[in-house]
Design a protein around this motif. Structure first.
Motif, PDB file in Angstrom:
ATOM      1  N   LEU A  66     111.451  -4.651  77.670  1.00 25.23           N
ATOM      2  CA  LEU A  66     110.100  -4.704  78.162  1.00 25.23           C
ATOM      3  C   LEU A  66     109.034  -4.726  77.163  1.00 25.23           C
ATOM      4  N   LEU A  67     109.316  -3.842  76.152  1.00 27.34           N
ATOM      5  CA  LEU A  67     108.174  -3.826  75.033  1.00 27.34           C
ATOM      6  C   LEU A  67     108.302  -5.061  74.370  1.00 27.34           C
ATOM      7  N   LEU A  68     109.527  -5.526  74.235  1.00 30.40           N
ATOM      8  CA  LEU A  68     109.567  -6.728  73.232  1.00 30.40           C
ATOM      9  C   LEU A  68     108.672  -7.898  74.097  1.00 30.40           C
ATOM     10  N   SER A 195     116.457  -5.428  58.713  1.00 28.07           N
ATOM     11  CA  SER A 195     115.181  -5.250  59.105  1.00 28.07           C
ATOM     12  C   SER A 195     114.978  -4.267  59.861  1.00 28.07           C
ATOM     13  N   HIS A 196     116.012  -3.511  60.264  1.00 34.52           N
ATOM     14  CA  HIS A 196     115.858  -2.048  60.986  1.00 34.52           C
ATOM     15  C   HIS A 196     115.105  -1.192  59.864  1.00 34.52           C
ATOM     16  N   TYR A 197     114.325  -0.079  60.554  1.00 30.86           N
ATOM     17  CA  TYR A 197     114.000   1.137  59.608  1.00 30.86           C
ATOM     18  C   TYR A 197     114.849   1.674  58.817  1.00 30.86           C
ATOM     19  N   MET A 259     111.150  -5.418  64.412  1.00 31.72           N
ATOM     20  CA  MET A 259     111.204  -6.555  63.217  1.00 31.72           C
ATOM     21  C   MET A 259     112.567  -7.088  63.322  1.00 31.72           C
ATOM     22  N   SER A 260     113.632  -6.248  63.532  1.00 32.46           N
ATOM     23  CA  SER A 260     114.949  -6.728  63.841  1.00 32.46           C
ATOM     24  C   SER A 260     115.214  -7.516  64.807  1.00 32.46           C
ATOM     25  N   MET A 261     114.710  -7.496  66.078  1.00 29.53           N
ATOM     26  CA  MET A 261     114.825  -8.128  67.125  1.00 29.53           C
ATOM     27  C   MET A 261     113.880  -9.386  66.877  1.00 29.53           C
ATOM     28  N   LEU A 262     112.810  -9.216  66.311  1.00 35.21           N
ATOM     29  CA  LEU A 262     112.038 -10.667  66.187  1.00 35.21           C
ATOM     30  C   LEU A 262     112.891 -11.592  65.271  1.00 35.21           C
TER      31      LEU A 262
END
Ligand SMILES: [Zn+2]
Length: 423
Positions: A66-68, A195-197, A259-262
């Motif tokens: 939902l945030l994405l 891309s993940h933290y 950033m991973s999702m994008l």
């Protein structure tokens, strides 16, 4: 069947709409949002899907999705990645595949079935009767018949790792079991973890990625089914060690995964090879198959636009082969760098020689036999006239062929390819 129930938008009336792809056991709609500049329309673009909350007791994914969705719609024409995804990808988001399990705070659905064990399995076909599937599983299966997804990811909790096929092994042993596209999947999984933290810093999983069967074998899982039956490259993403974090931790988890999702969604247009396939005699689109030499897997171009989207690990040389029944196959060798590549094909019909003079428009040989027969039985006095007609038809054929090649060059819709190849 997908039923359009209502539509709404978050940005200037055209970015997003929602559909229900089915209902849970207890009757909750399975809502899907589509985020695109042309939601609900078919375009010569790849599609990606995110599925959250497959397991009812793993709710972080549904919150992050939902945030994405909000972030993408709020940042269209402001952020280049948001704009690229919305303009060039059709992104489908199912925040909760298991709303009943979520309400009950348990892993399975209302029938207490683990939905990630409910898909037909490649090695153990005991669960191949589609009639016995759970309604949530059936909804996903029908959804994949409606939409041609290039790639996808399902979101889980309880660990921090990007998991890729195969999920199961033939002998039920816990082994690395590579699928034909192992390299491509490792590239996709690494893209997410890097891309993940902190996923790639994992002490448990090297580089923050794992082959599914190497971790623990799963049978009837969704990711293997997607790759085998949906031509869809799916990852299973474990995005949080804690399944039920406090609500105030969600913004941090979103920042860790954003950033991973994008990048994963954007990889559909920033990497791999893409193109369209046309017939040389009429210029019409051909839903041909695309294969890569040495990889036992093929994908099909779309019926409508004949576009294809083939994810591949960069930095390799590939031989790309286009095949279509009734047409001569074509192949070409390419070296894929870090950028996406456009490789279009123009295929010649098998019977081009005998039928070429009489083929016209976009008929693609459907009625050539009858026309040839007509010409063959013309009486003597009309032979001269028919010779002139044949010359005119031959000229028209030549003009149409040139126009076909020009048209398909003009119709390319992909952003920023460094190089293009027409084969
Ligand atoms: Zn899970």
């Amino acid at each position: 069947m997908i039923i359009l129930t209502h539509s709404f938008s978050l940005f200037e009336g055209f970015l997003e709409f929602s559909i229900s792809i089915g209902k849970s056991v207890l009757g909750f709609p399975l809502w899907v949002m589509e985020i695109s500049d042309k939601p609900g329309e078919e375009e010569a673009e790849p599609a990606f899907k995110f599925i959250g909350n497959v397991h009812g007791d793993e709710p972080v994914g549904r919150e992050l999705l939902l945030l994405l969705a909000n972030w993408l719609c709020n940042n269209y024409m402001k952020d280049p990645l948001a704009t690229l995804i919305i303009d060039k990808v059709h992104l489908h988001i199912l925040p909760s595949m298991n709303p009943d399990g979520f309400s009950l705070r348990r892993r399975g659905n209302a029938n207490n079935i683990d939905l990630n064990r409910d898909f037909p399995d490649q090695f153990f076909p005991m669960n191949d009767d589609l009639g016995t599937r759970q309604p949530e599983t059936k909804a996903i299966i029908s959804w994949l018949r409606e939409i041609r997804f290039t790639a996808s990811a399902s979101l889980h909790g309880g660990a921090l790792v990007a998991n890729y096929p195969w999920d199961g092994t033939e002998n039920k042993q816990k082994n690395y079991y590579a699928c034909p596209d192992d390299e491509t999947f490792r590239f996709m999984a690494s893209l997410y973890s890097r891309s993940h933290y902190n996923m790639s810093l994992s002490k448990e999983f090297r580089g923050g990625i794992t082959n599914g069967a190497f971790w623990y074998p799963v049978y009837g899982g969704m990711q293997d089914w997607n790759y085998i039956h949906g031509s869809c490259f799916e990852l299973t993403l474990e995005i949080s060690d804690n399944k039920w974090p406090a609500a105030n931790e969600l913004p941090t988890l979103w920042e860790f995964n954003k950033m991973s999702m994008l990048n994963l969604v954007a990889s559909l247009v920033k990497t791999g090879i893409h193109g369209r396939i046309f017939s040389s005699d009429c210029g019409g689109p051909l839903p041909a198959s695309i294969a890569i030499k040495g990889i036992n897997y093929s994908i099909k171009a779309s019926q409508t636009f004949a576009d294809y989207h083939r994810l591949l690990a960069p930095g390799e040389r590939y031989e790309v082969i286009a095949t279509m029944p009734g047409y001569k196959s074509k192949r070409t060798s390419i070296t894929l760098g870090d950028e996406t590549m456009t490789v279009d094909f123009v295929l010649d019909p098998e019977n081009a020689l005998k039928g070429s003079l009489l083929r016209h428009g976009c008929d693609c040989g459907s009625d050539n036999k009858s026309r040839r027969t007509f010409i063959e039985f013309l009486p003597g006095p009309y032979l001269e006239v028919s010779a002139i007609l044949i010359l005119i038809l031959a000229f028209l054929c030549f003009v149409l062929k040139r126009r076909a090649i020009y048209n398909h060059l003009k119709q390319r819709q992909f952003v920023g390819p460094k190089r293009s190849v027409v084969v």
